[in-house]
Design an enzyme around this catalytic site. Sequence first.
Site, short mmCIF file in Angstrom:
data_model
loop_
_atom_site.label_atom_id
_atom_site.label_comp_id
_atom_site.label_asym_id
_atom_site.label_seq_id
_atom_site.Cartn_x
_atom_site.Cartn_y
_atom_site.Cartn_z
N HIS A 1 4.90 -73.82 -37.83
CA HIS A 1 5.53 -74.39 -39.03
C HIS A 1 7.04 -74.26 -38.87
O HIS A 1 7.52 -73.26 -38.35
CB HIS A 1 5.08 -73.64 -40.29
N ASP B 1 -2.94 -76.68 -42.82
CA ASP B 1 -3.91 -77.68 -42.33
C ASP B 1 -5.02 -77.06 -41.50
O ASP B 1 -5.97 -77.76 -41.14
CB ASP B 1 -3.16 -78.72 -41.48
C1 SDX Z 1 2.61 -79.53 -42.57
O1 SDX Z 1 7.41 -78.92 -43.53
C2 SDX Z 1 6.40 -78.60 -44.29
O2 SDX Z 1 6.50 -77.86 -45.25
C3 SDX Z 1 5.09 -79.28 -43.86
C4 SDX Z 1 3.84 -78.84 -44.65
C5 SDX Z 1 3.91 -79.27 -46.12
O3 SDX Z 1 3.20 -78.66 -46.93
O4 SDX Z 1 4.60 -80.29 -46.39
O5 SDX Z 1 3.70 -77.42 -44.59
C6 SDX Z 1 2.59 -79.49 -44.06
O6 SDX Z 1 3.09 -80.49 -42.01
C7 SDX Z 1 2.13 -78.32 -41.80
C8 SDX Z 1 2.32 -78.50 -40.26
C9 SDX Z 1 1.14 -79.34 -39.75
N1 SDX Z 1 1.34 -79.68 -38.32
C10 SDX Z 1 0.63 -79.13 -37.35
O7 SDX Z 1 -0.19 -78.24 -37.53
C11 SDX Z 1 0.90 -79.75 -35.97
C12 SDX Z 1 1.05 -78.63 -34.92
N2 SDX Z 1 2.29 -77.90 -35.21
C13 SDX Z 1 3.48 -78.34 -34.48
O8 SDX Z 1 3.56 -79.68 -34.16
C14 SDX Z 1 4.76 -77.67 -35.00
O9 SDX Z 1 4.48 -76.34 -35.17
C15 SDX Z 1 5.41 -78.20 -36.25
C16 SDX Z 1 5.66 -79.66 -36.19
C17 SDX Z 1 4.58 -77.90 -37.44
C18 SDX Z 1 6.76 -77.47 -36.42
O10 SDX Z 1 7.52 -77.84 -35.33
P1 SDX Z 1 9.06 -77.36 -35.23
O11 SDX Z 1 9.49 -76.59 -36.40
O12 SDX Z 1 9.89 -78.54 -34.84
O13 SDX Z 1 8.98 -76.32 -34.07
P2 SDX Z 1 9.05 -76.69 -32.56
O14 SDX Z 1 8.27 -77.94 -32.29
O15 SDX Z 1 10.48 -76.66 -32.15
O16 SDX Z 1 8.25 -75.48 -31.93
C19 SDX Z 1 8.92 -74.27 -31.64
C20 SDX Z 1 8.26 -73.80 -30.34
C21 SDX Z 1 8.22 -74.89 -29.27
O17 SDX Z 1 8.24 -74.22 -28.03
P3 SDX Z 1 9.69 -74.14 -27.25
O18 SDX Z 1 10.17 -75.59 -27.08
O19 SDX Z 1 10.61 -73.33 -28.13
O20 SDX Z 1 9.36 -73.48 -25.92
O21 SDX Z 1 6.88 -73.48 -30.62
C22 SDX Z 1 6.03 -74.36 -29.86
C23 SDX Z 1 6.87 -75.53 -29.41
O22 SDX Z 1 6.38 -76.05 -28.19
N3 SDX Z 1 4.98 -74.79 -30.77
C24 SDX Z 1 3.69 -74.85 -30.47
C25 SDX Z 1 3.04 -75.27 -31.64
N4 SDX Z 1 3.95 -75.44 -32.61
C26 SDX Z 1 5.14 -75.15 -32.07
N5 SDX Z 1 3.01 -74.60 -29.33
C27 SDX Z 1 1.67 -74.79 -29.37
N6 SDX Z 1 0.98 -75.20 -30.47
C28 SDX Z 1 1.64 -75.43 -31.62
N7 SDX Z 1 0.97 -75.81 -32.69
#
Ligand code: SDX
Length: 428
Positions: free
Chosen positions: A305, A363
Amino acid sequence: MAKSVSLTVGDNSYDFPVLGGSTGPDVVDIRKFYAETGMFTYDPGFTSTGSCESAITYIDGDKGMLLHRGYPIDDLAKNCNFEEVAYLLLNGELPNKEDKETFEHDITYHTMLHEQIHNFYSGFRRDAHPMAIMCGVVGAFSAFYHDSLDITNPDHRRISSYRLIAKMPTIAAWAYKYSLGQPFIYPRNDLGYAENFLYMMYATPCEDYEVNPTLARAMDRILILHADHEQNASTSTVRLAGSSGANPFACIAAGIASLWGPAHGGANEAVLNMLKEIGDVSRIDEYVKKAKDKNDPFRLMGFGHRVYKNYDPRATILSETCKEVLDELGVKDNPLLDIAVALEKLALEDEYFIEKKLYPNVDFYSGIIFQAMGIPVTMFTALFALARTTGWIAQWNEMIEDPQQKIGRPRQLFTGQTERPYLPLGKR
Ligand code: SDX
């Protein structure tokens, strides 16, 4: 003494005021930054940018705290119904008995759709994704409600807000019925918001249908947990669309489109598809390895998140609700839940997830509950949109009433071609 920060660029020094809220991080007011420095700030994805002032929802990502108008989400989920939380988000206070009854009555008496709307459904293929239908139908509302499109008129804003909150369950349920080829079920004025939705989803004209009260309560709680969440992608989309003066129906349609993405509200559908792809607890290691592999685009859906670097409090409540629903339905073993629980355990012990502070989000469990309730995977994000409409419209109202609000118009870091002479066809 007012706080400020200084920025030195070469021989020049600039001061920018620091603004403090009632809680949470202070902000640096950079509204004059370009005028004074000739430079833009740069923050793709808005990881460090506050886009507005708001009093609706506060999140502390480190503590895993979520407050709506100051009330912890746990208290609201355990003690209120969805209508009370909707009233709170819209008005800033929980309703007293009289206000609650009036609000519930007003919402109830706007749950029907204009009969012409039937024609919109028949324009879609039977296998159209419900989110495509919701985008289309909600966007079309502005063609039906010419009596309430003046966004400067508080009465128009209120009736449009009520219509959107009231009609989303009907729109979503009818999208499901349309996919089955079953007749639409009209809302009933003697049922509560969540109960009415489940009634419209599962009743048929052929026999009486009574909604299971435990499932109605579970759905009510799930809707509360999804109602609002600060300035997430879809809420920011609604605010940006609304900042141009677009009508509320068009703005909410834009929010629905943004929520659909698998990185956002579409994640609940993606979680179920991921659990089905994993297929067995024995394959979890393989998928956790994929999720950690920088060269593999696979991510653990339902994990991570932008704000929560601790447990998403909603996920905690949903995992409890999941067990309640499965018990009520007499589901002794649910392979997908077994995989989810094992996946959660393994990820939370894994150095990669610990170091990156990746926890289950809202989710992760919701889809398992919905599936157990017989809701098809394609409807999961539609339920998220149904609930979040209340948050979107509360944030939209707050933006319209904010004297500081202006049309949103970000700038850019330009990296394209600088000016060059035209190249005639014969010389290309
Ligand atoms: C919702 O914003 C809100 O409030 C949203 C929400 C709401 O109520 O409105 O809470 C609802 O959208 C919840 C999130 C649902 N999405 C998912 O579950 C999809 C999987 N999660 C990711 O895509 C990700 O965690 C996000 C999109 C939710 C957040 O991404 P960020 O904040 O842009 O973080 P990032 O992509 O920069 O990740 C930071 C690091 C990265 O690694 P590095 O580049 O630093 O090496 O963490 C890793 C990412 O690769 N990472 C993950 C991961 N999520 C982040 N690695 C593996 N699996 C994951 N799920």
